[in-house]
Write a protein that holds these residues in place. Structure first.
Motif, PDB file in Angstrom:
ATOM      1  N   ASP A 194       0.832  -1.203   0.000  1.00 44.72           N
ATOM      2  CA  ASP A 194       0.000   0.000   0.000  1.00 44.72           C
ATOM      3  C   ASP A 194       0.863   1.249   0.000  1.00 44.72           C
ATOM      4  O   ASP A 194       0.555   2.241  -0.645  1.00 44.72           O
ATOM      5  N   LYS A 195       1.979   1.199   0.717  1.00 37.93           N
ATOM      6  CA  LYS A 195       2.875   2.344   0.752  1.00 37.93           C
ATOM      7  C   LYS A 195       3.527   2.560  -0.616  1.00 37.93           C
ATOM      8  O   LYS A 195       3.688   3.691  -1.066  1.00 37.93           O
ATOM      9  N   HIS A 196       3.908   1.448  -1.275  1.00 38.16           N
ATOM     10  CA  HIS A 196       4.621   1.552  -2.558  1.00 38.16           C
ATOM     11  C   HIS A 196       3.681   1.646  -3.752  1.00 38.16           C
ATOM     12  O   HIS A 196       4.133   1.885  -4.865  1.00 38.16           O
ATOM     13  N   ARG A 223       0.412  -3.062  -4.943  1.00 34.20           N
ATOM     14  CA  ARG A 223      -0.446  -4.182  -4.558  1.00 34.20           C
ATOM     15  C   ARG A 223      -0.881  -5.035  -5.752  1.00 34.20           C
ATOM     16  O   ARG A 223      -0.781  -6.263  -5.712  1.00 34.20           O
ATOM     17  N   ALA A 224      -1.334  -4.375  -6.818  1.00 32.06           N
ATOM     18  CA  ALA A 224      -1.873  -5.128  -7.962  1.00 32.06           C
ATOM     19  C   ALA A 224      -0.814  -6.088  -8.503  1.00 32.06           C
ATOM     20  O   ALA A 224      -1.083  -7.287  -8.689  1.00 32.06           O
ATOM     21  N   ALA A 225       0.378  -5.581  -8.725  1.00 32.18           N
ATOM     22  CA  ALA A 225       1.433  -6.417  -9.290  1.00 32.18           C
ATOM     23  C   ALA A 225       1.848  -7.511  -8.304  1.00 32.18           C
ATOM     24  O   ALA A 225       2.057  -8.665  -8.683  1.00 32.18           O
ATOM     25  N   ALA A 226       1.938  -7.167  -7.017  1.00 30.19           N
ATOM     26  CA  ALA A 226       2.384  -8.138  -6.017  1.00 30.19           C
ATOM     27  C   ALA A 226       1.380  -9.278  -5.884  1.00 30.19           C
ATOM     28  O   ALA A 226       1.757 -10.457  -5.834  1.00 30.19           O
ATOM     29  N   GLU A 227       0.082  -8.931  -5.866  1.00 26.75           N
ATOM     30  CA  GLU A 227      -0.933  -9.983  -5.755  1.00 26.75           C
ATOM     31  C   GLU A 227      -0.952 -10.853  -7.010  1.00 26.75           C
ATOM     32  O   GLU A 227      -1.095 -12.077  -6.934  1.00 26.75           O
ATOM     33  N   ALA A 228      -0.769 -10.216  -8.171  1.00 30.89           N
ATOM     34  CA  ALA A 228      -0.725 -10.985  -9.414  1.00 30.89           C
ATOM     35  C   ALA A 228       0.481 -11.922  -9.409  1.00 30.89           C
ATOM     36  O   ALA A 228       0.404 -13.055  -9.900  1.00 30.89           O
TER      37      ALA A 228
END
Lengths: 355, 289
Positions: A272-274, A277-282
C-alpha cells in the motif's frame, strides 16, 4: 611540493564528496519518480525470500515480468533479497519494506503478521498460504561411504553432520522437527515410540556430531560441497538443485520425515505504501498457477498443486511415514515447545555444548 | 619539511651486525624462513588461491562478471559509500584529532577511549545497534516516519555503519603526529602575526600530510571491505543495498564461484594498489629530499 599535495588532497575530497552526493541525488530522484508515477511507468516488487528457492525464482520472475507486460503494458522491476528465513522475517519486522515475502515456514510469516504489517488472512486460499513443499532429507558423499541410511545412523560416533542454526535458518528448524518427530514416532532404532526422554537423548547424540551450524540452508550445503562433514541434513530440493548444477553427491530420504511447507504472502503495509499491490498480488497468483508450479517442481520442490504433484510423482518418491507440523500441534505450539528458552532443542544444545 | 613522521617512519636501514659465529647465522636464516612462511601462508597463498579460482575457466567468465549490471551496481555502491565515508572521516577525523591533542576539555579521556570502541565491537553488532535506533521499531522511527526518511535497509544506514567501523583510523593516525609535532612552530607562526586558520593551513596541515594520507588509505580500505554491518543494516537487496562484499557472498551461495572469486580478486587488488600507491608516493618524496 606540500602545496601540490594539499591541492591534490582537496581535489580528491571535492570529487569524492560530489560523487557521493550526486549518487545520492540520482537515487532520490529515481525513487521520487516511482512514487508519483502513472500506471504505465514501471512498478517495483521487492521480494524478501529465504535462501533456498532462488534458482526457481530466477526462472519464474522473467516469465511473470513478460506476462504482466502483455496484460497491463507495465514493466515490473524486481528487487530480491535472500537471507535465512528467520533472519529475513526479522529484517522485515525491523523495517525492510518487502512487498512479497517467501519464507521457509509459517511461523516466520506469522511474526510479520503480528507486527501488524500483514493485515489480510494470508492463509485463506486453496493452498493454505503455501507455495511449495519439500521434505527433510540427507546429502551424503557419493556412494554413501559412511552407510548413512536413516536417522539412527546420525548418532553413530565419528559421523560429522552439518545443519544450519535454528536461530537464523528455517531449514534448521525443519531439520530438528524431522529428527525429533521421527524419534518420537518410533522410527529410530533404540528409541521407543512416544518416549520423550529417549527422543531427547537421541537429539543430544546427533547434536554432539554436528560440526558446523551455518546461518542458512544454502550456506550449509555449499560448505558440505567444499568437503566439510559426512552428511548434511537439508531440504530435499537443496540436494536436487545442487545435483542439477553438477554437484556429485547422493540424496538419502529417511523412512520417517516431516513435510516442509513454505508460505508466501503479500505484505499489506508495504504494497500500500509503494502502490504495488496489484502487481504483487498478481505475482503470488502466478506462482500458484500450474505453469509456475511445474517450474518449482523442476527445481526440486514438491508442488502444492495436486495435479502437478501427481504428474511429477516419479521424481519425488513417497515417504514411508510423512508427518506435518500438525503432529507438534502447529507452529504456535512447536515454536515454544522445541525452540523456546526452555524448549527441547534449546535444552539439548546447552547440554551438549556444556560438555 | 623537517619532520617525517608516520607509521613507516624510518631510520636508515640497519645492517645486520657481522656474523660472529655460525650459530647466529643459522638463527638468522631460521628467522627469515619463519617470516617468509608466515607471510606466505597468511597472505600469498590465499591470494594465489583466489587468482587460480577466478581464472579456473579462463579470462572470459572473469570479464563477463564485470559486464553484469548487478556487479557494476554493487561495486558502484561500495565506491560511493566508501568515498563518502572517507570524505567525512577526513574532515571530522582531523578535527577530532586536533581537539584531542591541542585542547583540554571535560570528558576528553572518555572520548579518547570511546574512539577505539569500533575496534572492539563486531560489525554485525554494529548493524544491530543501528537497527535498534533506525529500524521500524527503533528509537528514531517516529522522527524518520514524519520526515519520510529511510535509513535502515537503505544507503544512509549503510554509510552510518561504515562510518562507525572506520572511525578510529584517521584519528589514530593523526594524534601521534600532532603530539610529536608539538606547538612551537604554531606558536612561532602566531607571533609572526599569522591567523589561526593560516597557521593551521600553512604549518599544521603540511605536517599532518602523511598521517592524513595513511588515514585516508586505511579508512578507504576498511570501508571497501566492510561486510557484517552493511549486511545487517542494508539487508542485501540485490541492485539496491548490495555492496561488492555482499555480492561476493551471494555469488558463493549461488554456486557462481568464478564470479565470486573474480569480484573478490578485484576488490582485493584495488585495496592492494591503494596501499602500494601510497607507499610508492612516499618513497618518491623521500628520495627527492
Amino acid at each position: 611540493m606540500s602545496r601540490r599535495t594539499l591541492v591534490l588532497l582537496s581535489a580528491i575530497l571535492v570529487v569524492s564528496i560530489s560523487s557521493a552526493a550526486c549518487g545520492g541525488n540520482a537515487s532520490q530522484t529515481a525513487s521520487g519518480g516511482d512514487s508519483t508515477a502513472g500506471p504505465t511507468s514501471p512498478t517495483t516488487i521487492i521480494l524478501g525470500a529465504y535462501t533456498t528457492p532462488r534458482e526457481a525464482y530466477g526462472q519464474l520472475i522473467p516469465i511473470f515480468q513478460q506476462q504482466w507486460r502483455t496484460q497491463t503494458g507495465q514493466d515490473v522491476i524486481f528487487e530480491e533479497s535472500y537471507l535465512g528465513s528467520g533472519a529475513q522475517s526479522r529484517a522485515i519486522v525491523e523495517g525492510f519494506e518487502a512487498d512479497v515475502t517467501a519464507l521457509s515456514l509459517e511461523a516466520d510469516v506469522t511474526r510479520i503478521q503480528q507486527a501488524g504489517l500483514i493485515t489480510h488472512d494470508w492463509q485463506d486460499n486453496p493452498t493454505n498460504g503455501m507455495v511449495s513443499d519439500s521434505i527433510v532429507a540427507f546429502a551424503v558423499r557419493k556412494g554413501n561411504p559412511k552407510g548413512i541410511d536413516d536417522w539412527a545412523d546420525l548418532a553413530k560416533p565419528g559421523v560429522q553432520i552439518l545443519t544450519p542454526n535454528p536461530k537464523t535458518s528455517g531449514g534448521a528448524m525443519w531439520n530438528v522437527l524431522a529428527l525429533y518427530g521421527a524419534a518420537l514416532r518410533g522410527y529410530v532404532e533404540g528409541v521407543p515410540a512416544n518416549d520423550e526422554a529417549a527422543a531427547l537423548d537421541f537429539l543430544k547424540a546427533v547434536l554432539k556430531n554436528v560440526t558446523v551450524m551455518d546461518k542458512g540452508a544454502r550456506e550449509s550445503i555449499t560448505n558440505f560441497e567444499k568437503g566439510v562433514g559426512d552428511v548434511a541434513i537439508t531440504y530435499e530440493n537443496e540436494v536436487l538443485v545442487a545435483q542439477m548444477q553438477g554437484e556429485d553427491y547422493d540424496l538419502i530420504i529417511p523412512r520417517s520425515t516431516i513435510l516442509i511447507e513454505n508460505p508466501i504472502a503479500v505484505i499489506d503495509a508495504h504494497v500500500d505504501k509503494h502502490g504495488s499491490r496489484a502487481a504483487a498480488e498478481a505475482f503470488v497468483q502466478f506462482l500458484l498457477s500450474r505453469p509456475a508450479q511445474e517450474i518449482f517442481a523442476r527445481h526440486g520442490l514438491r508442488s502444492v498443486d495436486p495435479a502437478v504433484a501427481q504428474a511429477t510423482a516419479d521424481q519425488y518418491p513417497p515417504v514411508e511415514d510423512l508427518f506435518t507440523i500438525a503432529y507438534f500441534g502447529g507452529w504456535h505450539a512447536a515454536t515454544p515447545a522445541i525452540f523456546g528458552d526452555d524448549g527441547v532443542f534449546t535444552r539439548a544444545l546447552v547440554d551438549v555444548q556444556s560438555k | 619539511m623537517t619532520l617525517q613522521p608516520g607509521r613507516l617512519g624510518k631510520t636508515p636501514r640497519e645492517r645486520w651486525p657481522r656474523p660472529v659465529d655460525w650459530r647466529r647465522r643459522w638463527l638468522r636464516r631460521a628467522l627469515v624462513t619463519v617470516v617468509l612462511l608466515y607471510v606466505g601462508i597468511l597472505i600469498v597463498a590465499p591470494i594465489a588461491g583466489l587468482v587460480a579460482g577466478a581464472l579456473a575457466q579462463g579470462l572470459g567468465p572473469v570479464l563477463a562478471t564485470f559486464r553484469d549490471p548487478q556487479v557494476q551496481k554493487a561495486f558502484g555502491l561500495t565506491l560511493r559509500i566508501s568515498l563518502l565515508v572517507v570524505a567525512i572521516q577526513a574532515v571530522f577525523g582531523t578535527a577530532v584529532a586536533w581537539m584531542l591533542v591541542r585542547d583540554d576539555f571535560r570528558g576528553k579521556k572518555f572520548i579518547n577511549g570511546l574512539i577505539d570502541l569500533p575496534f572492539a565491537v563486531s560489525p554485525v553488532v554494529v548493524g544491530y545497534m543501528l537497527l535498534l535506533l533506525f529500524g521500524r521499531q527503533g528509537l528514531f522511527a517516529p522522527v524518520l516516519q514524519t520526515l519520510d526518511m529511510r535509513v535502515a535497509f537503505a544507503v544512509p544506514g549503510m554509510a552510518l555503519a561504515t562510518l562507525f567501523v572506520t572511525l578510529p583510523f584517521m584519528i589514530r593516525e593523526l594524534v601521534p603526529i600532532l603530539q610529536a609535532f608539538g606547538v612551537q612552530q604554531e606558536q612561532a607562526a602566531a607571533t609572526l602575526g599569522a591567523s589561526g586558520w593560516t597557521t593551521f593551513r600553512r604549518i599544521t596541515l603540511p605536517a599532518l600530510r602523511w598521517g592524513f594520507i595513511y588515514g585516508v588509505t586505511l579508512t578507504l580500505a576498511r570501508a571497501l571491505g566492510e561486510f557484517g554491518a552493511v549486511l545487517v543494516i542494508g539487508g542485501g537487496i540485490q541492485g539496491r543495498t548490495e555492496t561488492a562484499t555482499l555480492y561476493i557472498y551471494r555469488a558463493l551461495d549461488e554456486r557462481q564461484y568464478v564470479a565470486a572469486y573474480s569480484a573478490a580478486l578485484a576488490l582485493g587488488l584495488f585495496s592492494l594498489l591503494l596501499v602500494l600507491g601510497t607507499e610508492l608516493l612516499r618513497r618518491r618524496e623521500e628520495s627527492r629530499q
